[in-house]
Scaffold this motif. Structure first.
Motif, PDB file in Angstrom:
ATOM      1  N   ALA A 137      49.401  31.124  38.997  1.00 38.58           N
ATOM      2  CA  ALA A 137      48.936  31.597  39.919  1.00 38.58           C
ATOM      3  C   ALA A 137      48.027  31.126  41.391  1.00 38.58           C
ATOM      4  N   ASP A 138      47.466  31.993  41.859  1.00 36.39           N
ATOM      5  CA  ASP A 138      47.043  31.364  43.017  1.00 36.39           C
ATOM      6  C   ASP A 138      46.021  30.785  42.785  1.00 36.39           C
ATOM      7  N   ASP A 139      45.202  29.494  43.870  1.00 36.32           N
ATOM      8  CA  ASP A 139      44.364  28.270  43.572  1.00 36.32           C
ATOM      9  C   ASP A 139      43.561  29.352  43.545  1.00 36.32           C
ATOM     10  N   THR A 140      42.767  30.168  44.664  1.00 31.76           N
ATOM     11  CA  THR A 140      41.429  31.638  44.351  1.00 31.76           C
ATOM     12  C   THR A 140      41.998  32.077  43.285  1.00 31.76           C
TER      13      THR A 140
ATOM     14  N   GLY B 246      50.999  35.273  35.341  1.00 29.73           N
ATOM     15  CA  GLY B 246      51.908  34.928  35.811  1.00 29.73           C
ATOM     16  C   GLY B 246      51.181  34.799  37.490  1.00 29.73           C
ATOM     17  N   LYS B 247      51.510  35.549  38.613  1.00 30.25           N
ATOM     18  CA  LYS B 247      50.448  35.142  39.214  1.00 30.25           C
ATOM     19  C   LYS B 247      49.373  36.263  39.921  1.00 30.25           C
TER      20      LYS B 247
ATOM     21  N   THR C  19      45.536  42.474  39.440  1.00 28.80           N
ATOM     22  CA  THR C  19      46.135  42.511  41.324  1.00 28.80           C
ATOM     23  C   THR C  19      46.519  42.450  42.302  1.00 28.80           C
ATOM     24  N   ALA C  20      46.629  43.619  43.348  1.00 23.98           N
ATOM     25  CA  ALA C  20      47.742  43.090  44.129  1.00 23.98           C
ATOM     26  C   ALA C  20      47.093  42.189  45.280  1.00 23.98           C
ATOM     27  N   THR C  21      46.754  41.591  45.557  1.00 25.32           N
ATOM     28  CA  THR C  21      46.166  40.886  46.551  1.00 25.32           C
ATOM     29  C   THR C  21      45.842  39.285  45.204  1.00 25.32           C
TER      30      THR C  21
END
Length: 191
Positions: free
Chosen positions: A20-23, A90-91, A116-118
């Motif tokens: 996953a992204d840091d945010t 995942g991401k 989430t798409a973003t």
């Protein structure tokens, strides 16, 4: 030797791109920091459709937490049928709505939500309705819900906001994170 270094680097890059992204990681950490706590909330939107729910005692309880999944029952008065499930996928992050009857049996409209798409932010994540949800909504005659976008905001030490939006509809409920309350009973089907 050179091929094994390149292969190792490729595996490392591939593995890190699945995270996953840091945010989103920070967002999940904020939720995990609330684990075990419950908070009272209030409706902060003004849609006439929410008049009845706005009169009820609204309580969220960050009840179950793991590294990849957080379960948050949402009690509306004595109704303990709703649990929000946020998971790392995942991401992306996924939000699902687990709806149960008082006897614990899943409702026919359950497990809907989106991914989430973003990357969102460390405070707000948005979840547009996924294909599973759209198909279920159409099957159950809830076609206005196919455009649903849910959002969750967590501002540490301030508030947790749950939001549902779609054309001509906005529902927002805010929970005060400065004033934890005694956790409620388990949601239906999760005793």
């Amino acid at each position: 030797m050179r091929h094994s270094i390149i292969a190792a680097a490729t595996i490392l890059i591939s593995t890190s791109s699945l995270q996953a992204d840091d945010t989103q990681t920070e967002f999940m950490a904020s939720l995990q920091g609330l684990c075990g706590q419950a908070f009272e909330g209030k409706v902060i939107s003004s849609d006439a459709a929410d008049t009845a729910i706005a009169k009820e005692t609204l309580v969220m309880h960050v009840r179950e937490c793991s590294d990849t999944e957080i379960k948050i029952p949402f009690h509306v008065g004595k109704n303990r049928s709703r649990t929000w499930v946020i998971s790392m996928n995942g991401k992306h992050l996924t939000l699902k709505h687990d709806h149960r009857h008082e006897d614990g049996v899943p409702d026919k409209v359950t497990q809907y939500g989106g991914t989430t798409a973003t990357k969102g932010t460390n405070v707000r994540q948005e979840f547009p309705a996924d294909d599973f949800s759209k198909t279920m909504f159409q099957r159950e005659g809830l076609t206005v819900s196919v455009d649903n976008v849910w959002a969750v905001e967590v501002e540490a030490g301030k508030h947790f906001i749950y939001e549902l939006s779609r054309p001509n509809r906005l529902f927002r409920v805010s929970f005060d994170l400065t004033a934890p309350i005694t956790p409620p009973p388990a949601p239906w089907g999760h005793e």
